[in-house]
Structures are given as C-alpha cells and as structure tokens.
Design a protein around this motif. Sequence first.
Motif, PDB file in Angstrom:
ATOM      1  N   PHE A  47      12.355   3.572  -4.988  1.00 51.69           N
ATOM      2  CA  PHE A  47      11.921   2.195  -4.765  1.00 51.69           C
ATOM      3  C   PHE A  47      13.090   1.373  -4.252  1.00 51.69           C
ATOM      4  O   PHE A  47      14.256   1.738  -4.398  1.00 51.69           O
ATOM      5  CB  PHE A  47      11.380   1.585  -6.071  1.00 51.69           C
ATOM      6  N   LEU A  48      12.742   0.247  -3.615  1.00 61.61           N
ATOM      7  CA  LEU A  48      13.730  -0.706  -3.117  1.00 61.61           C
ATOM      8  C   LEU A  48      13.768  -1.906  -4.052  1.00 61.61           C
ATOM      9  O   LEU A  48      12.753  -2.268  -4.660  1.00 61.61           O
ATOM     10  CB  LEU A  48      13.371  -1.184  -1.708  1.00 61.61           C
ATOM     11  N   ASN A  49      14.925  -2.547  -4.127  1.00 66.04           N
ATOM     12  CA  ASN A  49      14.980  -3.768  -4.919  1.00 66.04           C
ATOM     13  C   ASN A  49      14.261  -4.895  -4.172  1.00 66.04           C
ATOM     14  O   ASN A  49      13.872  -4.757  -3.009  1.00 66.04           O
ATOM     15  CB  ASN A  49      16.429  -4.148  -5.269  1.00 66.04           C
ATOM     16  N   THR A  50      14.084  -6.005  -4.814  1.00 69.36           N
ATOM     17  CA  THR A  50      13.279  -7.109  -4.258  1.00 69.36           C
ATOM     18  C   THR A  50      13.846  -7.623  -2.938  1.00 69.36           C
ATOM     19  O   THR A  50      13.106  -7.885  -1.984  1.00 69.36           O
ATOM     20  CB  THR A  50      13.207  -8.262  -5.281  1.00 69.36           C
ATOM     21  N   GLU A  51      15.163  -7.750  -2.858  1.00 72.47           N
ATOM     22  CA  GLU A  51      15.791  -8.265  -1.635  1.00 72.47           C
ATOM     23  C   GLU A  51      15.544  -7.333  -0.460  1.00 72.47           C
ATOM     24  O   GLU A  51      15.220  -7.780   0.649  1.00 72.47           O
ATOM     25  CB  GLU A  51      17.290  -8.447  -1.863  1.00 72.47           C
ATOM     26  N   ASP A  52      15.670  -6.029  -0.664  1.00 72.46           N
ATOM     27  CA  ASP A  52      15.445  -5.069   0.413  1.00 72.46           C
ATOM     28  C   ASP A  52      13.969  -4.986   0.801  1.00 72.46           C
ATOM     29  O   ASP A  52      13.632  -4.755   1.966  1.00 72.46           O
ATOM     30  CB  ASP A  52      15.966  -3.695   0.006  1.00 72.46           C
ATOM     31  N   GLN A  53      13.077  -5.160  -0.180  1.00 70.99           N
ATOM     32  CA  GLN A  53      11.656  -5.202   0.138  1.00 70.99           C
ATOM     33  C   GLN A  53      11.346  -6.364   1.076  1.00 70.99           C
ATOM     34  O   GLN A  53      10.592  -6.230   2.051  1.00 70.99           O
ATOM     35  CB  GLN A  53      10.832  -5.335  -1.150  1.00 70.99           C
ATOM     36  N   ALA A  54      11.945  -7.524   0.783  1.00 74.07           N
ATOM     37  CA  ALA A  54      11.741  -8.707   1.623  1.00 74.07           C
ATOM     38  C   ALA A  54      12.307  -8.467   3.027  1.00 74.07           C
ATOM     39  O   ALA A  54      11.717  -8.873   4.042  1.00 74.07           O
ATOM     40  CB  ALA A  54      12.386  -9.927   0.978  1.00 74.07           C
ATOM     41  N   ALA A  55      13.463  -7.796   3.083  1.00 75.42           N
ATOM     42  CA  ALA A  55      14.074  -7.498   4.381  1.00 75.42           C
ATOM     43  C   ALA A  55      13.169  -6.587   5.204  1.00 75.42           C
ATOM     44  O   ALA A  55      13.011  -6.769   6.418  1.00 75.42           O
ATOM     45  CB  ALA A  55      15.442  -6.847   4.169  1.00 75.42           C
ATOM     46  N   PHE A  56      12.556  -5.585   4.550  1.00 77.03           N
ATOM     47  CA  PHE A  56      11.658  -4.683   5.253  1.00 77.03           C
ATOM     48  C   PHE A  56      10.430  -5.439   5.789  1.00 77.03           C
ATOM     49  O   PHE A  56       9.997  -5.214   6.924  1.00 77.03           O
ATOM     50  CB  PHE A  56      11.201  -3.558   4.332  1.00 77.03           C
ATOM     51  N   GLY A  57       9.885  -6.358   4.995  1.00 80.56           N
ATOM     52  CA  GLY A  57       8.751  -7.151   5.464  1.00 80.56           C
ATOM     53  C   GLY A  57       9.104  -7.971   6.689  1.00 80.56           C
ATOM     54  O   GLY A  57       8.316  -8.087   7.632  1.00 80.56           O
ATOM     55  N   SER A  58      10.309  -8.550   6.682  1.00 84.75           N
ATOM     56  CA  SER A  58      10.762  -9.326   7.840  1.00 84.75           C
ATOM     57  C   SER A  58      10.924  -8.433   9.074  1.00 84.75           C
ATOM     58  O   SER A  58      10.592  -8.818  10.191  1.00 84.75           O
ATOM     59  CB  SER A  58      12.083 -10.015   7.500  1.00 84.75           C
ATOM     60  N   ILE A  59      11.451  -7.223   8.850  1.00 79.34           N
ATOM     61  CA  ILE A  59      11.625  -6.272   9.951  1.00 79.34           C
ATOM     62  C   ILE A  59      10.288  -5.933  10.590  1.00 79.34           C
ATOM     63  O   ILE A  59      10.157  -5.874  11.823  1.00 79.34           O
ATOM     64  CB  ILE A  59      12.325  -4.993   9.436  1.00 79.34           C
ATOM     65  N   VAL A  60       9.265  -5.709   9.767  1.00 70.20           N
ATOM     66  CA  VAL A  60       7.945  -5.340  10.292  1.00 70.20           C
ATOM     67  C   VAL A  60       7.396  -6.442  11.204  1.00 70.20           C
ATOM     68  O   VAL A  60       6.878  -6.173  12.289  1.00 70.20           O
ATOM     69  CB  VAL A  60       6.964  -5.049   9.137  1.00 70.20           C
ATOM     70  N   VAL A  61       7.503  -7.685  10.767  1.00 72.05           N
ATOM     71  CA  VAL A  61       7.018  -8.806  11.576  1.00 72.05           C
ATOM     72  C   VAL A  61       7.780  -8.891  12.891  1.00 72.05           C
ATOM     73  O   VAL A  61       7.195  -9.085  13.971  1.00 72.05           O
ATOM     74  CB  VAL A  61       7.150 -10.122  10.786  1.00 72.05           C
TER      75      VAL A  61
END
Length: 333
Positions: free
Chosen positions: A109-123
């Motif tokens: 799993f990724l921590n919360t900050e990296d999860q948010a970064a991945f969501g931004s990358i997808v957009v």
Amino acid sequence: MSQFDGDDIEPMDEQTYNRIGSQLGELGLLDWKSMYGGGYGRITALGVDVVEGDAPSPISITLNSNNTTSSNTPISGSHDVQLKEIKDIIQHLLGLKTRFHKSTSSGYFLNTEDQAAFGSIVVEVKTLLDETLAENSDFVRQLITTVNNGSGGFMGGPSLACVSEVEQLLRGAVRTIERRQQAKPLEFAPAATKPPYVDPARIAGLQSLQGQAWDYTKLIQLCGELNIASKHDCHYAVAMLVRAITDHVPPLFKMASFKQVVANYGGSKSFKDTMAHLDSGLRKIADSFLHEQIRQREIMPNAIQVNFSQYLDLLLAEVIRTNGIPGTPTGSV
C-alpha cells in the motif's frame, strides 16, 4: 471547394493510409471506417470547414498550393512538450513503485500523500493523452479502466499492479505518439481560387439600371445564385441558372426569345456568334440535365462542362451597355 490532389502525395501503403484515416476520424474530420487491409470514409462537415479555413484545425495540416516541400510536422501535430511530460511521469511512477509499504496481512500500500500524488498524476496524464491522441482515445479509456479496477486496495489507494499497468500503458502511448510524429504530414492541396461565375462588376452594373423601364431584381438574384452554385460546385444548378438567365433577358433586346436574339439582334458579328454558341451549347446541356431520366450508370458533370461564364459575361455587358442611361457609370464593359 477545396480539392484533395493525390498527385502531391507520395504513395503510401495500406497500413499507413488506414492509420491516417483513423486519426482523422478520431478528430471528427473524417467519417472513417477501418477494415482489413485499409479503410474508407468521407470528409465531415467539420473537415470541410477546416480545409477551407472556416474552422481551426485540431491538428497540423499543411495546405500546399505551390508544390513546396512539406514540413516535418506530424499528422497528429507536434506534441514534444506533452511527450516529454508523459516520459517524466513514467519516471515518477517508477519512483512511486518503490514507495509501496508491505503489510503482512493485506499486501502492498501507499501512504496518504503518495495516494494523492497518484490521483493527481492520473488526471494530468488523461489531459496529456487527450491533447496528443484525441479525447477518449483507446489509451484514455484503458487508463480509466485500469485505475478504476486497480484502486480500492489496502487503505483505499492504488495497488502496485495498478501503478505498474499505468506505467506500461504510458510507455505504449509514448511509442504511438512517436510513431505518429515520424509520419509524413497529410497535405490538402486546395485548387486555385476560382473567380465568381458572374463578375461582381456586372452585378453592380445591373444594379445601376434599377429604377428605369425594366425591373432587374430577378436578373440580379439569378446572377447572385449562380455565383453561389458555382462556388460550391453545384454543376446542375449552374447550367439551369444560366439557361434561366438567357430565357429571362430577351425583352431587354426587344425580342421574345433568346433564339430571336441570336438570329435578329443587330449587334456585332462576334457578339452574334458568341450568343449562338451560348444558345446551342448551353441549351443542349441544360436540357439533358432537366429531362434525362435515371440510368443504370451516371457520369457527373464538372465545372468545365458548364463553363459558359465568358459568353454570359458578354451578354450581361450588352444588357448594361444598351439599357444604361448615357453618362451613367455601369462598370467595365
């Protein structure tokens, strides 16, 4: 209307032909149907507007009217900036894969900050792919499916497999974009701008006659509609409109029919010879357009077949010359 001049395009294999058609289809410029070994289609209304300069092009298209050497602009447009950004994102995803934490019970799993970064990358990636490969392309649809299926893992973030699949998807997109950039641009060679069928000076001359013995409103309207029909290659309409004009003007020469104008009008011999050609040639062509019934095979008329513009110009010039008030400008005759 602009025409596609195949003589200006180097021969291409069927795969390349189909790929170009598919790309233009994705952008709404062609109604394209791919099939084994190639494809077929027709230009859309948007495509016509783009070629004629009435709408902005979503891609780089070279309009080559002077046989100059084409540029190296790719068919899908130059997207060097977006391409570099996608490559940077791939490197970011490689780094992100190393930041997964392992749980003894629930996998990675990724921590919360990296999860948010991945969501931004997808957009951001979706925007870049829309810009380079057209909106809702295969890569964009697959990206959305991958992210939706790969999210909701431990702590709700993307799975390691999801991040890896997105990385590979972007590598495939990069290869596709680079192939398109290596493709030679599709060129549309517009025909030289053709003059109006009826010179505007003649129409102005007819307008100057208004208010005299005859009402020239219909004649002026016929000339205007003739120019519109000619501009849009409406060849049947062109022949019929010219025929309508010749049937309309005889009273201006104190005659009951155009045949009487040809036979009895006291103009110069060159004028009479020209009118005779206009009457005989035009009448046969227009009659065939009007009265021929459907056949098993047809050959459509072209602009050359219905080009009586020089003869019509001489006729209109004589109308203006003989019916204008002396000393009143009536245009160049």
